[in-house]
Design a protein around this motif. Structure first.
Motif, mmCIF file in Angstrom:
data_model
loop_
_atom_site.group_PDB
_atom_site.id
_atom_site.type_symbol
_atom_site.label_atom_id
_atom_site.label_comp_id
_atom_site.label_asym_id
_atom_site.label_seq_id
_atom_site.Cartn_x
_atom_site.Cartn_y
_atom_site.Cartn_z
ATOM 1 N N TYR A 132 0.337 13.500 -5.632
ATOM 2 C CA TYR A 132 -0.976 12.882 -5.703
ATOM 3 C C TYR A 132 -1.063 11.728 -4.711
ATOM 4 O O TYR A 132 -0.053 11.090 -4.397
ATOM 5 N N ASP A 133 -2.276 11.461 -4.248
ATOM 6 C CA ASP A 133 -2.517 10.204 -3.574
ATOM 7 C C ASP A 133 -3.545 9.429 -4.393
ATOM 8 O O ASP A 133 -4.043 9.913 -5.411
ATOM 9 N N LEU A 134 -3.870 8.245 -3.955
ATOM 10 C CA LEU A 134 -4.704 7.367 -4.773
ATOM 11 C C LEU A 134 -6.149 7.816 -4.871
ATOM 12 O O LEU A 134 -6.909 7.260 -5.656
ATOM 13 N N SER A 135 -6.546 8.832 -4.117
ATOM 14 C CA SER A 135 -7.901 9.349 -4.298
ATOM 15 C C SER A 135 -8.058 9.993 -5.670
ATOM 16 O O SER A 135 -9.169 10.107 -6.190
ATOM 17 N N HIS B 203 -10.093 10.151 2.426
ATOM 18 C CA HIS B 203 -9.776 8.795 1.962
ATOM 19 C C HIS B 203 -8.937 8.026 2.971
ATOM 20 O O HIS B 203 -8.897 6.798 2.952
ATOM 21 N N SER C 86 0.816 -1.212 0.000
ATOM 22 C CA SER C 86 0.000 0.000 0.000
ATOM 23 C C SER C 86 0.853 1.267 0.000
ATOM 24 O O SER C 86 0.560 2.226 -0.727
ATOM 25 N N SER D 153 -6.869 -1.180 -1.224
ATOM 26 C CA SER D 153 -5.756 -1.806 -1.942
ATOM 27 C C SER D 153 -5.328 -3.078 -1.259
ATOM 28 O O SER D 153 -5.662 -3.346 -0.126
ATOM 29 N N SER E 138 -8.432 1.081 3.567
ATOM 30 C CA SER E 138 -7.861 1.047 2.221
ATOM 31 C C SER E 138 -8.430 -0.103 1.442
ATOM 32 O O SER E 138 -8.632 -1.201 1.948
ATOM 33 N N THR F 129 2.410 1.703 -3.413
ATOM 34 C CA THR F 129 1.442 2.132 -4.420
ATOM 35 C C THR F 129 1.263 3.641 -4.385
ATOM 36 O O THR F 129 1.256 4.306 -5.426
ATOM 37 N N HIS F 130 1.138 4.220 -3.191
ATOM 38 C CA HIS F 130 0.994 5.668 -3.070
ATOM 39 C C HIS F 130 2.240 6.387 -3.596
ATOM 40 O O HIS F 130 2.139 7.365 -4.345
ATOM 41 N N SER F 131 3.413 5.902 -3.220
ATOM 42 C CA SER F 131 4.653 6.552 -3.664
ATOM 43 C C SER F 131 4.813 6.455 -5.175
ATOM 44 O O SER F 131 5.187 7.438 -5.834
#
Length: 335
Positions: free
Chosen positions: A72-75, A328, A57, A335, A333, A60-62
């Motif tokens: 950005y973040d996954l939102s 978020h 997780s 993910s 999560s 993925t964000h990085s």
């Protein structure tokens, strides 16, 4: 170019009917290609499921911010269509170095899940492990769904089976993606995108400058090594002001991959998220200030059991207020 009928003379010049000569071989090739596509889809589904494990997780964000060159973040992913999301997912799974000993997700998957794969899937997995992102120039478009392409960075000419892109591409166009298979029987990955020719000087120039800097740190590094480590920089170039100027020169822009509208929407999503956080912080600060003011101007009093009046203390804030986080992050999560 009309298709050859079953009873027409075979195009190979044997003098026999097509159905009695080359047609069976063509049909067998088509069946093998269909089976391979199904195997590739199944393998990709397994890789994607593996990459969505909670252990990745943070990665993925990085990776999401790194690929799109922004905070950005996954939102923000809601702004991306499948066409926009696939290039990121392929790069993340096949190239990104994770926090787990800097290993790629595809290599971790191969070590853990590889022994349980079918022989066909192991072959396809090895092709994916060896593939790298590169920029190709379209030399020729065949009516049967093949493209003749030349690698503008690592070099070499290849024939690839890509009916979808063959319906859109023209000689001179660019293809940014990953190639699997050999020189005569290659394929392009689903995350491959079609780009206008006007972007060639920008992308080739950006890649060559980055490659030169990479070789200063990694002596004798090859183009495949560099592209596997830093190929995402070509997507950064697509978001530059120079790319916008090149895109403006393009007729029929809808035929081509253009990430700019989606990135602008992601930026808008992040601005809205930040505004929401700031608004909640201001509301919380105002509420606390109001409580402090009430405690100063009108302190409460309490009567003791003996009837003596003494100053009291303001009522404590409800527990659980905590640190304000983006919405978020309040939700589990996915993910």
């Amino acid at each position: 170019m009309p298709k050859t009928g079953r009873n027409d003379p075979c195009p190979c010049g044997s003098g026999r009917k097509y159905k009695q000569c080359c047609l069976p071989k063509v049909q067998a090739t088509q069946v093998r290609a269909l089976s391979r596509r199904r195997d590739e889809e199944l393998l990709w589904a397994k890789l994607l499921a593996y990459a969505q494990r909670p252990t990745f997780s943070v990665d993925t964000h990085s990776a999401f911010g790194l690929f799109w060159n922004g905070d950005y973040d996954l939102s923000a992913v809601e702004a991306l269509s499948r066409e926009m999301l696939m290039p990121f997912l392929e790069w993340y799974i096949q190239d990104y170095r994770t926090s787990k000993d800097r290993q790629r997700i595809i290599d971790l998957f191969a070590a853990e899940e590889g022994p349980r794969l079918s022989p066909e899937h192991r072959i396809l997995l090895a092709e994916r492990e060896a593939a790298y992102l590169s920029l190709y120039g379209v030399e020729q478009v065949d009516p049967d769904g093949y493209l003749e392409v030349g690698d503008l960075l690592a070099g070499g000419f290849f024939r690839v089976d890509e009916p979808g892109l063959a319906r859109l591409a023209m000689p001179g166009d660019l293809v940014l993606g990953r190639r699997f298979g050999d020189q005569e029987d290659g394929r392009l990955s689903p995350g491959t995108v079609l780009l206008p020719a006007s972007l060639a000087p920008l992308l080739v120039g950006a890649a060559k400058r980055a490659y030169a800097a990479y070789r200063d740190e990694s002596y004798q590094a090859t183009w495949p090594q560099f592209l596997r480590e830093s190929g995402y920089l070509m997507y950064h170039a697509l978001l530059s002001p120079e790319a916008s100027e090149a895109y403006e020169q393009v007729d029929q822009l809808a035929r081509y991959f253009d990430p700019r509208p989606s990135v602008r929407e992601m930026q808008a999503i992040m601005r809205r998220r930040m505004e929401e956080v700031l608004q909640r912080q201001q509301q919380e600060a105002a509420r606390r200030a109001e409580e402090r003011g009430q405690a100063t101007t009108a302190p409460s009093v309490e009567r003791t059991s003996g009837g003596i009046l003494i100053p009291g203390q303001s009522r404590p804030a409800p527990s659980g207020a905590g640190i304000l986080l983006p919405e978020h992050l309040r939700k589990p999560s996915s993910s």
